[in-house]
Design a protein around this motif. Structure first.
Motif, PDB file in Angstrom:
ATOM      1  N   ALA A 118     -12.184   8.517  -6.252  1.00  0.00           N
ATOM      2  CA  ALA A 118     -11.876   9.831  -5.690  1.00  0.00           C
ATOM      3  C   ALA A 118     -11.408  10.807  -6.775  1.00  0.00           C
ATOM      4  N   LEU A 119     -10.734  10.322  -7.796  1.00  0.00           N
ATOM      5  CA  LEU A 119     -10.213  11.225  -8.833  1.00  0.00           C
ATOM      6  C   LEU A 119     -11.329  11.909  -9.628  1.00  0.00           C
ATOM      7  N   PRO A 120     -12.290  11.193 -10.223  1.00  0.00           N
ATOM      8  CA  PRO A 120     -13.353  11.913 -10.933  1.00  0.00           C
ATOM      9  C   PRO A 120     -14.206  12.772  -9.993  1.00  0.00           C
ATOM     10  N   LEU A 121     -14.404  12.309  -8.770  1.00  0.00           N
ATOM     11  CA  LEU A 121     -15.151  13.105  -7.793  1.00  0.00           C
ATOM     12  C   LEU A 121     -14.399  14.398  -7.490  1.00  0.00           C
ATOM     13  N   GLY A 122     -13.083  14.287  -7.350  1.00  0.00           N
ATOM     14  CA  GLY A 122     -12.259  15.461  -7.081  1.00  0.00           C
ATOM     15  C   GLY A 122     -12.247  16.445  -8.238  1.00  0.00           C
ATOM     16  N   ALA A 175      -6.255  19.082  -4.209  1.00  0.00           N
ATOM     17  CA  ALA A 175      -6.519  17.668  -3.917  1.00  0.00           C
ATOM     18  C   ALA A 175      -6.714  16.893  -5.219  1.00  0.00           C
ATOM     19  N   ALA A 176      -7.476  17.457  -6.151  1.00  0.00           N
ATOM     20  CA  ALA A 176      -7.699  16.784  -7.434  1.00  0.00           C
ATOM     21  C   ALA A 176      -6.386  16.622  -8.201  1.00  0.00           C
ATOM     22  N   TRP A 177      -5.576  17.666  -8.180  1.00  0.00           N
ATOM     23  CA  TRP A 177      -4.285  17.609  -8.888  1.00  0.00           C
ATOM     24  C   TRP A 177      -3.364  16.549  -8.283  1.00  0.00           C
ATOM     25  N   LEU A 178      -3.292  16.498  -6.948  1.00  0.00           N
ATOM     26  CA  LEU A 178      -2.451  15.485  -6.296  1.00  0.00           C
ATOM     27  C   LEU A 178      -2.971  14.077  -6.566  1.00  0.00           C
ATOM     28  N   LEU A 179      -4.293  13.908  -6.565  1.00  0.00           N
ATOM     29  CA  LEU A 179      -4.850  12.592  -6.909  1.00  0.00           C
ATOM     30  C   LEU A 179      -4.501  12.221  -8.345  1.00  0.00           C
ATOM     31  N   TYR A 180      -4.583  13.184  -9.238  1.00  0.00           N
ATOM     32  CA  TYR A 180      -4.235  12.921 -10.633  1.00  0.00           C
ATOM     33  C   TYR A 180      -2.773  12.487 -10.750  1.00  0.00           C
ATOM     34  N   ARG A 181      -1.900  13.178 -10.043  1.00  0.00           N
ATOM     35  CA  ARG A 181      -0.481  12.813 -10.068  1.00  0.00           C
ATOM     36  C   ARG A 181      -0.245  11.422  -9.483  1.00  0.00           C
ATOM     37  N   ARG A 182      -1.105  11.016  -8.546  1.00  0.00           N
ATOM     38  CA  ARG A 182      -0.951   9.717  -7.876  1.00  0.00           C
ATOM     39  C   ARG A 182      -1.927   8.670  -8.434  1.00  0.00           C
ATOM     40  N   ARG A 183      -2.492   8.918  -9.613  1.00  0.00           N
ATOM     41  CA  ARG A 183      -3.530   8.043 -10.151  1.00  0.00           C
ATOM     42  C   ARG A 183      -3.075   6.588 -10.280  1.00  0.00           C
ATOM     43  N   ALA A 184      -1.815   6.323 -10.501  1.00  0.00           N
ATOM     44  CA  ALA A 184      -1.320   4.959 -10.593  1.00  0.00           C
ATOM     45  C   ALA A 184      -1.380   4.249  -9.234  1.00  0.00           C
ATOM     46  N   GLU A 188       0.840  -1.202   0.000  1.00  0.00           N
ATOM     47  CA  GLU A 188       0.000   0.000   0.000  1.00  0.00           C
ATOM     48  C   GLU A 188       0.873   1.248   0.000  1.00  0.00           C
ATOM     49  N   LYS A 189       0.533   2.197  -0.869  1.00  0.00           N
ATOM     50  CA  LYS A 189       1.284   3.458  -0.971  1.00  0.00           C
ATOM     51  C   LYS A 189       0.699   4.475  -0.012  1.00  0.00           C
ATOM     52  N   SER A 190       1.566   5.287   0.551  1.00  0.00           N
ATOM     53  CA  SER A 190       1.136   6.379   1.414  1.00  0.00           C
ATOM     54  C   SER A 190       0.544   7.483   0.561  1.00  0.00           C
ATOM     55  N   ARG A 191      -0.480   8.140   1.078  1.00  0.00           N
ATOM     56  CA  ARG A 191      -1.083   9.231   0.312  1.00  0.00           C
ATOM     57  C   ARG A 191      -0.270  10.507   0.462  1.00  0.00           C
ATOM     58  N   GLY A 192       0.618  10.590   1.435  1.00  0.00           N
ATOM     59  CA  GLY A 192       1.470  11.753   1.623  1.00  0.00           C
ATOM     60  C   GLY A 192       0.826  12.804   2.505  1.00  0.00           C
ATOM     61  N   ALA A 193       1.653  13.675   3.038  1.00  0.00           N
ATOM     62  CA  ALA A 193       1.189  14.695   3.988  1.00  0.00           C
ATOM     63  C   ALA A 193       0.268  15.714   3.330  1.00  0.00           C
ATOM     64  N   ALA A 194       0.615  16.186   2.142  1.00  0.00           N
ATOM     65  CA  ALA A 194      -0.189  17.232   1.495  1.00  0.00           C
ATOM     66  C   ALA A 194      -1.599  16.732   1.202  1.00  0.00           C
ATOM     67  N   LEU A 195      -1.725  15.547   0.645  1.00  0.00           N
ATOM     68  CA  LEU A 195      -3.043  15.000   0.323  1.00  0.00           C
ATOM     69  C   LEU A 195      -3.835  14.716   1.601  1.00  0.00           C
ATOM     70  N   THR A 196      -3.159  14.285   2.636  1.00  0.00           N
ATOM     71  CA  THR A 196      -3.819  14.045   3.922  1.00  0.00           C
ATOM     72  C   THR A 196      -4.368  15.349   4.499  1.00  0.00           C
ATOM     73  N   ILE A 197      -3.571  16.400   4.462  1.00  0.00           N
ATOM     74  CA  ILE A 197      -4.019  17.708   4.980  1.00  0.00           C
ATOM     75  C   ILE A 197      -5.190  18.229   4.162  1.00  0.00           C
ATOM     76  N   LEU A 198      -5.120  18.119   2.840  1.00  0.00           N
ATOM     77  CA  LEU A 198      -6.218  18.584   2.002  1.00  0.00           C
ATOM     78  C   LEU A 198      -7.488  17.779   2.276  1.00  0.00           C
ATOM     79  N   ALA A 199      -7.353  16.476   2.493  1.00  0.00           N
ATOM     80  CA  ALA A 199      -8.514  15.650   2.825  1.00  0.00           C
ATOM     81  C   ALA A 199      -9.126  16.088   4.148  1.00  0.00           C
TER      82      ALA A 199
END
Length: 136
Positions: free
Chosen positions: A74-78, A124-133, A3-14
């Motif tokens: 989460a990506l299309p929702l974002g 948040a949408a941009w970070l999800l897009y970057r992490r889409r894989a 499992e990959k970490s979502r990272g601090a920035a995405l966590t804060i935005l969430a």
């Protein structure tokens, strides 16, 4: 696959989006002027506010869950939510420019608010897009 970490920035935005969801759930219970869900540029009140604000609260709860769980939905929702925030803000400014509604708030609120609202939703949408894989 680990499992990959979502990272601090995405966590804060969430977490900030979760606060917005809580705010949306509270809007039907606010009993003073200037509080009402803004839907496509129009500040709602009464029954419309009681219905639409919680619907967007639920949408944001689902989005926050999707971010925390790194789910594909989460990506299309974002992307939808980020676009909605931009359109909603533009329509609000056009509709209420020069009115008492705009005068209810100080410049200290009105100037940074668009940057925060657009930054959180689009960020948040941009970070999800970057992490889409990494989404599952």
């Amino acid at each position: 696959m680990p499992e990959k970490s979502r990272g601090a920035a995405l966590t804060i935005l969430a977490m900030l989006l979760a606060l917005m969801a809580i705010s949306n759930f509270g809007k039907p219970f606010a009993h003073h002027a200037g509080v009402g869900f803004v839907f496509f540029g129009m500040r709602l009140s009464g029954f419309a506010n009681m219905i639409v604000a919680p619907i967007f609260g639920i949408l944001l709860v689902a989005y926050v869950y999707g971010i925390f769980a790194m789910r594909k939905f989460a990506l299309p929702l974002g992307i939808f939510y980020a676009a909605y925030v931009i359109v909603n803000m533009a329509l609000f400014l056009v509709r209420y420019h020069g009115t008492a509604v705009m005068q209810e708030h100080s410049w200290a609120y009105l100037v940074p608010y668009p940057f925060v609202a657009i930054g959180v939703s689009s960020g948040a949408a941009w970070l999800l897009y970057r992490r889409r894989a990494d989404l599952r």
